[in-house]
Design a protein around this motif. Structure first.
Motif, PDB file in Angstrom:
ATOM      1  N   GLU A   1       0.827  -1.212   0.000  1.00 63.18           N
ATOM      2  CA  GLU A   1       0.000   0.000   0.000  1.00 63.18           C
ATOM      3  C   GLU A   1       0.857   1.256   0.000  1.00 63.18           C
ATOM      4  OE1 GLU A   1      -2.300  -0.920   3.498  1.00 63.18           O
ATOM      5  OE2 GLU A   1      -4.052  -1.348   2.261  1.00 63.18           O
ATOM      6  N   ASN A   2       2.033   1.185   0.596  1.00 61.92           N
ATOM      7  CA  ASN A   2       2.996   2.290   0.580  1.00 61.92           C
ATOM      8  C   ASN A   2       3.937   2.020  -0.589  1.00 61.92           C
ATOM      9  OD1 ASN A   2       4.810   4.321   1.008  1.00 61.92           O
ATOM     10  ND2 ASN A   2       5.203   3.824   3.137  1.00 61.92           N
TER      11      ASN A   2
ATOM     12  N   THR B   1      -2.748   3.938  -1.237  1.00 63.94           N
ATOM     13  CA  THR B   1      -3.613   4.277  -0.110  1.00 63.94           C
ATOM     14  C   THR B   1      -2.837   4.671   1.144  1.00 63.94           C
ATOM     15  OG1 THR B   1      -3.742   1.935   0.466  1.00 63.94           O
ATOM     16  CG2 THR B   1      -5.508   2.830  -0.929  1.00 63.94           C
ATOM     17  N   LYS B   2      -1.611   4.211   1.273  1.00 65.27           N
ATOM     18  CA  LYS B   2      -0.790   4.542   2.443  1.00 65.27           C
ATOM     19  C   LYS B   2       0.343   5.499   2.077  1.00 65.27           C
ATOM     20  CE  LYS B   2      -2.783   1.540   5.233  1.00 65.27           C
ATOM     21  NZ  LYS B   2      -3.560   1.857   6.386  1.00 65.27           N
ATOM     22  N   GLY B   3       0.246   6.125   0.915  1.00 68.59           N
ATOM     23  CA  GLY B   3       1.293   7.044   0.490  1.00 68.59           C
ATOM     24  C   GLY B   3       2.361   6.327  -0.299  1.00 68.59           C
TER      25      GLY B   3
ATOM     26  N   HIS C   1      -2.597  15.039  -1.918  1.00 71.80           N
ATOM     27  CA  HIS C   1      -2.022  13.828  -1.326  1.00 71.80           C
ATOM     28  C   HIS C   1      -0.614  14.120  -0.814  1.00 71.80           C
ATOM     29  CE1 HIS C   1      -5.304  11.333  -2.896  1.00 71.80           C
ATOM     30  NE2 HIS C   1      -5.235  12.108  -3.955  1.00 71.80           N
TER      31      HIS C   1
ATOM     32  N   ASN D   1       1.039  12.859   1.417  1.00 73.53           N
ATOM     33  CA  ASN D   1       1.777  11.664   1.834  1.00 73.53           C
ATOM     34  C   ASN D   1       2.423  10.937   0.652  1.00 73.53           C
ATOM     35  OD1 ASN D   1      -0.727  10.835   0.795  1.00 73.53           O
ATOM     36  ND2 ASN D   1      -0.836   9.066   2.154  1.00 73.53           N
TER      37      ASN D   1
END
Length: 156
Positions: free
Chosen positions: A26-27, A50-52, A92, A94
């Protein structure tokens, strides 16, 4: 503010990227060769990160052989990329995005020398066979274990 895209060569292939989402972290760390106006960069960021994470975008913003007979103003293409990049970063924070302007043959080795490693490498720059092969060979050294390299316009 809204994103500005004049062409969409990407979303027709988005199902392939959706299928990859389940096997990638996700990252996500992404290398994109060939960014044009940034549609694929924005789509990947919004749908897969979704997690950057990080996206490194390489392009000349000069066009290739397929653009020689077209009347494309690449100064405006790059300006739209920059605007879309700015908007993506504001929405965004992140996600770290790095723009590398120049030939992939020069920019990929720089990324590797900086120690960059990627979960996803999207090769969509030059559509010349020798250039694609060269990009693939150079990128292999920057692909993480379990990472995925995707080629666009493979049939060309």
């Amino acid at each position: 503010m809204s994103y500005q895209f004049t062409v969409d060569w990407f979303t027709g292939n988005s199902n392939n990227f959706i299928a990859l989402k389940n096997i990638l972290p996700e990252n996500l760390s992404v290398l994109e060769i060939g960014s044009f106006e940034g549609l694929s960069m924005v789509w990947i960021a919004k749908n897969m990160m979704t997690k950057g994470g990080e996206i490194v975008c390489i392009d000349t913003w000069e066009g290739g052989e397929e653009h020689k007979n077209e009347n494309v103003d690449f100064n405006n293409v790059e300006k739209r990329f920059d605007k879309n990049l700015k908007q993506l970063i504001s929405e965004h924070p992140n996600i770290n995005v790095q723009k590398l302007k120049g030939m992939s043959s020069k920019q990929i080795p720089k990324a590797i020398a900086d120690g960059k490693m990627f979960d996803l490498i999207y090769v969509d720059g030059s559509h010349e066979a020798a250039d694609c092969l060269s990009d693939a060979i150079m990128c292999w050294a920057a692909l993480k274990d379990g990472g995925v390299m995707v080629f666009d316009d493979y049939g060309w």
